[in-house]
Each structure stands twice: as structure tokens, then as C-alpha cells.
Enzyme design. Sequence first.
Site, short mmCIF file in Angstrom:
data_model
loop_
_atom_site.label_atom_id
_atom_site.label_comp_id
_atom_site.label_asym_id
_atom_site.label_seq_id
_atom_site.Cartn_x
_atom_site.Cartn_y
_atom_site.Cartn_z
CE LYS A 202 -3.93 2.03 2.54
NZ LYS A 202 -4.83 1.84 3.70
CB SER B 215 -7.91 3.70 2.80
OG SER B 215 -7.14 3.07 3.82
CB SER C 253 -8.61 0.65 5.57
OG SER C 253 -9.37 1.82 5.78
#
Length: 398
Positions: free
Chosen positions: A41, A116, A140
Amino acid sequence: MDRAGLQAANQALHAFIEFAPADDAGTALSGPLAGLSLGVKGNIAVAGLANTGGSAARRHAVASQDAPVVARLRQAGAQILGTLNMHEGALGATTDNKAYGRCLNPWGQNLSPGGSSGGSGAAIAAGLVDAALGTDTMGSIRLPAAYCGVYGWKPAGRLIPQTGVIPLSPTLDQVGPLAKDPATLWAVAKAMGGPMPSASLSGLCFAIARDRPAPSGELAFLFDQACGRLRGAGAEVMELDLDLGLTDAQLLRACLYVCEVEGAREWAGELADPDSGLDPHFRAMLDYGRQLSSERIDQAYGILADVKEKLRARLAEHGLAGIISPTVSHVAFDHDIGPPPDQAFATQYANVADLPAISAPMGLVDGLPVGFHAMTAPGRDDLALALAALFPPLTRPS
């Protein structure tokens, strides 16, 4: 998939922010993760790659070294293919990123992968990587896992190091993996510093919260089947009232206040510069947190502390191994429609109470994945990981 194929596939999905140079990704070293490809990420440092937190405001920042959790994965033999798209600053759950492109869920046209950590879920579902790192503040990791039909584990405590991660909320954040199947999830979790999954669920008791909304329709049928799998593994499933003294929506609001306040501190420099490149919506949320009164801030932290104490007490009082539910009440949503308001209602509790949690694919509703969710007792990350084995991987139509 070779590098050219990877880049071509990504053009349609916008799952990656940046690819590692081919020489850096290289041939996997020996070790337990040898032969596995991973993405990271975009708020977790990967040496030599942009370290942006998903924001154009940090477009010139480059990581000088790997975050410790990335270094552990390399040492275990993983190929790190690059950094993955995310909702800007990790403050949102669509991964409709204005700087790096609208990330798409490979399960359907214009569907969001959630967020996210949306790029992490999308990249695995599309077969671009075997596993990925994400961060989880209110769900997330687990939301993209559910929407994309993959597996996601949120650790608890400080089992996994947070160093080298651009935080949203140090109070709520965790780093964890998403993966294509249980065996890959377990291997990556172990290399990160997590436990091996528990060998048995026999004799354990899991609860369904009677005072939270119950699933309906096809989702209820799949959840009933999931409960049957637990019973088949020797566990008991019961119902009880959590009696936490507030609604899901009230807790969500308190969590958002904490995220906006703590996020404003992390992004204070960019917030002070009107030309920094922050997306206007992200800027507005941070600015709201910056201006929030001390009374409302104290109230929000008080709500979180109270829920944590009560939820842990319920687990202890009833000798529960965990609390189970669908991960979300719905399937992946169209980007142009946006997320349902109850998106993080089930997942937020594990962050607030600092409990381990898992999302695993439990089947399809209207041809799209839905997830089984469990938050387990304190210190029982091994149980959360073990539950993944009850659910076989989904096959996405080609």
C-alpha cells in the site's frame, strides 16, 4: 505474469501507484515466501519508490529505506512488485484517487474495490499479486477483502511494526496482509511477525450480536452457512446483546473525529500550504479535525475508550472466542453511486477495541463477493487467522 502484462493489466485497474524496477523486484530469494509476488500500500515505505500516502501533496517524497515490515517480507523471499493505490491519506473507503486514478474492482464494471487499501484488494483479485500489505483504521483491509473476494487480516496491539507507515490515526491504525488464499495469508502473516493459525476451533464459542442489524436475503443464507461451518469445526455459535450503549452510527462519528484530528496532525504541513496538492475533500476533512473543539475531541476519545472497555468485558464475561457477522451488509458499489452509510459499521469495532479481526470470502450475492467477519478475543490473532480455512477461495469469472 511478466512485467509487460502486469503494466497492461494495471492500465485498466489503476491498482498500482508505481512499479519497482525490474532489477529490484528481481528473482525471489530463498525462504518461506519464495515465489510469491507482493504489492505494498502506498502509505508504507518501499525503498526507492515514491512514499506519497496516496496524495499528490507528497508526490516528490521517496522512501530511503523499506519499512521494517517490508524488509521482513523481502528477507522471507517475497518479490515486492511496487506500491499500490489507496484512498488519499487513508481517510476514505472508495479508492477513487484523483492523483493516481480511480481504482477499479475486477469483479465488475466501475465497481469500487473499497478502501482505503483498495489497490491491495484489486491487485490480488485481478491476479497481479499473490498478496499485499494494507493498513486498517476502521476496516480498510477487511472492506477491500470483502468487496474483492479475498482474505484480509487485521492484527491487534503492536504485533506488527508500524514504523515506516504514514499514519492516519495512530490510535486506530494497524498494518496487515491481504491474500489470495488462506495458505498465502498465513505465510505472509508469519513472515510479518504474526502467529501460526490455531490448530483447532473445537470447544470455542462465537457470538452473533443480537442488538446489531441482522443480515437479510441471500446474505443471511450465506451467513447461516458460515455459522454451520463453525459448528462443523466443533465451535458453538450463540446470540447475545452487546449492550454497548450507543449506535453503530454514533461510534462511526466518534471514530471519524479521531481520524480527522490525528490526520490533521500528520498532514499539518500540507494543510498549511494552500498549494500543496491536497484533494479539496481530503483537505476539508483534515481542516474540520484541526478546528474541532477540545470538548468534542475529548468526547470522541471517551466514547472509544468506553466501547473498548465494554466490548472486551463482554468477551470475557461470556468466555467468547470472538464475535461474528458479515463484513458488510452489501456487495461492491458503483463508484458513481458511492458507499452505503453503514459500510464500516461492523468492522470499526475491532479497531476501537484493538482486537484481531479477519474477513474471508463466504460466497456470492448477485454474482459479487461478500465477506465473513470475525473479531476475536484479545491476543487471539491465531484464531482470526484459523477462521480463514473455513472458506475456500472464490473463482472470479474470466
